[in-house]
Design a protein around this motif. Structure first.
Motif, PDB file in Angstrom:
ATOM      1  N   ASN A 164       0.809  -1.230   0.000  1.00 31.31           N
ATOM      2  CA  ASN A 164       0.000   0.000   0.000  1.00 31.31           C
ATOM      3  C   ASN A 164       0.838   1.274   0.000  1.00 31.31           C
ATOM      4  O   ASN A 164       0.334   2.350   0.317  1.00 31.31           O
ATOM      5  CB  ASN A 164      -0.943   0.030   1.211  1.00 31.31           C
ATOM      6  CG  ASN A 164      -1.889  -1.140   1.223  1.00 31.31           C
ATOM      7  OD1 ASN A 164      -2.436  -1.503   0.172  1.00 31.31           O
ATOM      8  ND2 ASN A 164      -2.085  -1.753   2.377  1.00 31.31           N
ATOM      9  N   PHE A 214       2.532  10.419   8.030  1.00 28.83           N
ATOM     10  CA  PHE A 214       1.672   9.243   8.217  1.00 28.83           C
ATOM     11  C   PHE A 214       0.443   9.318   7.316  1.00 28.83           C
ATOM     12  O   PHE A 214       0.055   8.326   6.678  1.00 28.83           O
ATOM     13  CB  PHE A 214       1.239   9.145   9.676  1.00 28.83           C
ATOM     14  CG  PHE A 214       0.277   8.016   9.932  1.00 28.83           C
ATOM     15  CD1 PHE A 214       0.689   6.697   9.805  1.00 28.83           C
ATOM     16  CD2 PHE A 214      -1.051   8.267  10.276  1.00 28.83           C
ATOM     17  CE1 PHE A 214      -0.202   5.648  10.030  1.00 28.83           C
ATOM     18  CE2 PHE A 214      -1.940   7.237  10.499  1.00 28.83           C
ATOM     19  CZ  PHE A 214      -1.518   5.916  10.383  1.00 28.83           C
ATOM     20  N   ARG A 215      -0.150  10.488   7.209  1.00 33.32           N
ATOM     21  CA  ARG A 215      -1.351  10.650   6.373  1.00 33.32           C
ATOM     22  C   ARG A 215      -1.057  10.339   4.915  1.00 33.32           C
ATOM     23  O   ARG A 215      -1.842   9.666   4.236  1.00 33.32           O
ATOM     24  CB  ARG A 215      -1.863  12.088   6.500  1.00 33.32           C
ATOM     25  CG  ARG A 215      -3.133  12.379   5.682  1.00 33.32           C
ATOM     26  CD  ARG A 215      -3.428  13.873   5.660  1.00 33.32           C
ATOM     27  NE  ARG A 215      -2.403  14.606   4.924  1.00 33.32           N
ATOM     28  CZ  ARG A 215      -1.706  15.617   5.427  1.00 33.32           C
ATOM     29  NH1 ARG A 215      -1.897  16.018   6.668  1.00 33.32           N
ATOM     30  NH2 ARG A 215      -0.800  16.233   4.679  1.00 33.32           N
ATOM     31  N   THR A 231       1.808   8.770   3.573  1.00 36.83           N
ATOM     32  CA  THR A 231       2.573   7.563   3.233  1.00 36.83           C
ATOM     33  C   THR A 231       2.042   6.310   3.913  1.00 36.83           C
ATOM     34  O   THR A 231       2.447   5.202   3.567  1.00 36.83           O
ATOM     35  CB  THR A 231       4.054   7.719   3.626  1.00 36.83           C
ATOM     36  OG1 THR A 231       4.173   7.697   5.057  1.00 36.83           O
ATOM     37  CG2 THR A 231       4.627   9.012   3.064  1.00 36.83           C
ATOM     38  N   LYS A 232       1.172   6.515   4.913  1.00 36.47           N
ATOM     39  CA  LYS A 232       0.623   5.405   5.702  1.00 36.47           C
ATOM     40  C   LYS A 232       1.712   4.692   6.499  1.00 36.47           C
ATOM     41  O   LYS A 232       1.564   3.529   6.886  1.00 36.47           O
ATOM     42  CB  LYS A 232      -0.124   4.401   4.816  1.00 36.47           C
ATOM     43  CG  LYS A 232      -1.229   5.020   3.986  1.00 36.47           C
ATOM     44  CD  LYS A 232      -2.301   5.672   4.840  1.00 36.47           C
ATOM     45  CE  LYS A 232      -3.475   6.178   4.007  1.00 36.47           C
ATOM     46  NZ  LYS A 232      -3.122   7.372   3.219  1.00 36.47           N
ATOM     47  N   ARG A 233       2.822   5.397   6.762  1.00 38.33           N
ATOM     48  CA  ARG A 233       3.912   4.852   7.553  1.00 38.33           C
ATOM     49  C   ARG A 233       4.195   5.774   8.730  1.00 38.33           C
ATOM     50  O   ARG A 233       4.253   6.993   8.566  1.00 38.33           O
ATOM     51  CB  ARG A 233       5.198   4.707   6.715  1.00 38.33           C
ATOM     52  CG  ARG A 233       5.077   3.838   5.468  1.00 38.33           C
ATOM     53  CD  ARG A 233       4.641   2.425   5.812  1.00 38.33           C
ATOM     54  NE  ARG A 233       4.776   1.513   4.688  1.00 38.33           N
ATOM     55  CZ  ARG A 233       3.814   1.294   3.787  1.00 38.33           C
ATOM     56  NH1 ARG A 233       2.674   1.967   3.843  1.00 38.33           N
ATOM     57  NH2 ARG A 233       3.999   0.402   2.828  1.00 38.33           N
ATOM     58  N   ARG A 234       4.374   5.164   9.905  1.00 43.32           N
ATOM     59  CA  ARG A 234       4.771   5.940  11.078  1.00 43.32           C
ATOM     60  C   ARG A 234       6.283   6.135  11.065  1.00 43.32           C
ATOM     61  O   ARG A 234       7.031   5.181  10.902  1.00 43.32           O
ATOM     62  CB  ARG A 234       4.360   5.226  12.365  1.00 43.32           C
ATOM     63  CG  ARG A 234       2.869   5.291  12.668  1.00 43.32           C
ATOM     64  CD  ARG A 234       2.450   6.685  13.064  1.00 43.32           C
ATOM     65  NE  ARG A 234       1.018   6.744  13.386  1.00 43.32           N
ATOM     66  CZ  ARG A 234       0.354   7.878  13.569  1.00 43.32           C
ATOM     67  NH1 ARG A 234       0.997   9.047  13.445  1.00 43.32           N
ATOM     68  NH2 ARG A 234      -0.920   7.868  13.859  1.00 43.32           N
TER      69      ARG A 234
END
Length: 487
Positions: A8, A237-238, A240-243
């Motif tokens: 994703n 995060f918003r 790339t969906k990664r922290r």
């Protein structure tokens, strides 16, 4: 979820295309903060993509473990957010490890001595070099301790000295290049001076070896990189969906001018956008005298206007007007630019970059260590201008504003400066004496303008007006007194 996981992951997110396990660390970098991670580490990441696997980075923190603690769980990967008209993200993989010097000084020394390490860089800010009057303050307690003993080094000079001693004693010692990447004129020569002084005291044989096998290089670096905050983490995060515990934001612009004086192997940074030159001095002077000077002007005036960010400061017409005038009237006639550059164009580019509202750079962050910075950014130009009997009124106002910046930041409990305690110890109620005391703390008494009665009288008048009427009123009155102010 890994920063490199393809699950994703948006297609436009750039990730390292090389095998990080195959990369060895040929670079040791002191000062593993945001600027390094937005600048040199990006150039190295680009170089690794070209197959130069020997130039990975091990970072060194001379103080805290916070950066190591944030990056280690992420395998030292982090997200770079390039904030232009749109935001572009990429994952940087060039950092292999981070050492915390106070926790394990010998590990740092061992890596300095390791023949795999070919290049040592530093971005430790002005205060990391222990400067006074433009040279090294060997009376500083940390340096006095290293003069007495190198058993537990704490400064960059001490660590480099220990590393060179150990490296010189290897069965087949290898050459080493040490490069300054901070906003310091002739930074390579400064580091050389500090290291050779310690070598002269502790190991004359290593000193003799170093003169033929270690080079000290200066470079000019330029890229704005603000402090990381929760807003940046959330936007990463918003999108790339990664922290990411420690992402970095920066501007599209990046510049690296490097003195071509390498003792051993030289990374091909010119293949990824850097420029090698014989003489770095004109480039250093241009950046310090124009860009860095302007940044400090904007942040000083902005803080006194209660603005949080530099771009907000420049949204005020009077601040923007003052910035233009100061650069065109006080800097441009007196500060040369390298061949091939146009001073007026450089000024406009600088101001445009500072106006980038997508890159919020806090005035207080720029104002950190200002008593050190203005010695490099303002004072030499002031002296040069006065020696030529040229226009200097804008710098008179700047110095007055800086005095009020120090006092206001002290009063608000937010001053971040290595001389903070000395500023706090100035107790006189005579404001003219306060002005002289603050400037003396900033080593202005080592420059000619400090003894120019007319200049200092004007500084006092501006500081008193700002103190009485506020920055905006004083600034407007100053600009009106200059007459027509349009460029």
């Amino acid at each position: 979820m890994s920063l490199l996981s393809a699950d994703n992951l948006p297609e436009d997110i750039c990730i390292p295309s090389y095998d990080r396990d195959a990369v060895t660390a040929g670079i040791l970098h002191f000062g593993i903060g945001n600027f390094h991670r937005a600048h040199q580490a990006v150039y190295v990441d680009d170089l690794l993509k070209k197959g130069a696997q020997k130039w990975g980075i091990v970072g060194v923190s001379l103080r805290s473990s916070s950066m190591r603690d944030a990056l280690k769980p992420q395998d030292y990967l982090y997200t770079l957010a390039v904030l232009g008209e749109t935001t572009d993200y990429r994952v940087i993989g060039s950092i292999k490890d981070v050492l915390v010097a106070p926790a394990d000084p010998q590990a740092v020394i061992d890596l300095l001595a390791n023949p795999t390490t070919q290049l040592v860089n530093s971005t430790i800010t002005e205060k990391g070099y222990y400067l006074a009057s433009g040279t090294i303050d060997f009376e500083h307690p940390n340096l006095k301790a290293e003069i007495a003993s190198l058993e537990t080094p704490t400064t960059i000079y001490g660590f480099l000295t220990c590393g060179i001693i150990q490296r010189s004693q290897a069965p087949t010692p290898s050459k080493l290049t040490i490069m300054c990447c901070d906003n310091i004129s002739a930074g390579g020569e400064l580091i050389k001076y500090g290291v050779q002084n310690l070598l002269q005291i502790h190991d004359k044989e290593a000193l003799a070896w170093s003169k033929n096998n270690v080079s000290f290089v200066s470079s000019m670096v330029d890229r704005v990189s603000p402090a990381t905050n929760d807003a940046l983490r959330e936007s990463v995060f918003r999108d790339t969906k990664r922290r990411d515990a420690s992402p970095v934001s920066t501007e599209p612009f990046s510049q690296w001018i490097i003195e071509d004086n390498f003792a051993g192997e030289r990374p091909e940074f010119d293949q990824v956008g850097a420029v090698f030159v014989e003489n770095i001095s004109p480039f250093e002077k241009m950046k310090l005298g124009y860009l860095n000077a302007a940044h400090t002007i904007a942040s000083t005036l902005g803080y006194l206007n209660s603005d949080t960010y530099v771009h907000e400061s420049l949204e005020r017409p009077e601040v923007l007007n003052f910035m233009h005038q100061a650069l065109y009237k006080n800097v441009l006639p007196n500060a040369a630019v390298p061949q091939g550059y146009d001073g007026a164009t450089y000024i406009e580019d600088v101001i445009k970059r500072f106006q980038n509202s997508n890159l919020p750079y806090a005035n207080l962050q720029v104002g950190t260590d200002s008593s050190q910075k203005i010695q490099q950014r303002w004072f030499p130009t002031i002296d040069q201008t006065l020696n030529q009997n040229a226009e200097c009124s804008y710098f008179e106002f700047c110095i007055g504003a800086w005095v009020m910046f120090i006092q206001t930041a002290l009063d608000n409990g937010v001053l971040n400066d290595p001389n903070k305690v000395r500023f706090q110890q100035v107790k006189t109620t005579n404001f003219d004496e306060v002005i002289k005391a603050y400037l003396t703390i900033a080593n202005a008494d080592q420059f000619e303008f400090y003894d120019e009665p007319d200049f200092m009288r004007a500084v006092s008048q501006h500081a008193n007006k700002i103190k009485t009427d506020g920055l905006t009123s004083a600034l407007v009155a100053f600009l009106n007194a200059q007459g027509k102010t349009d460029i």
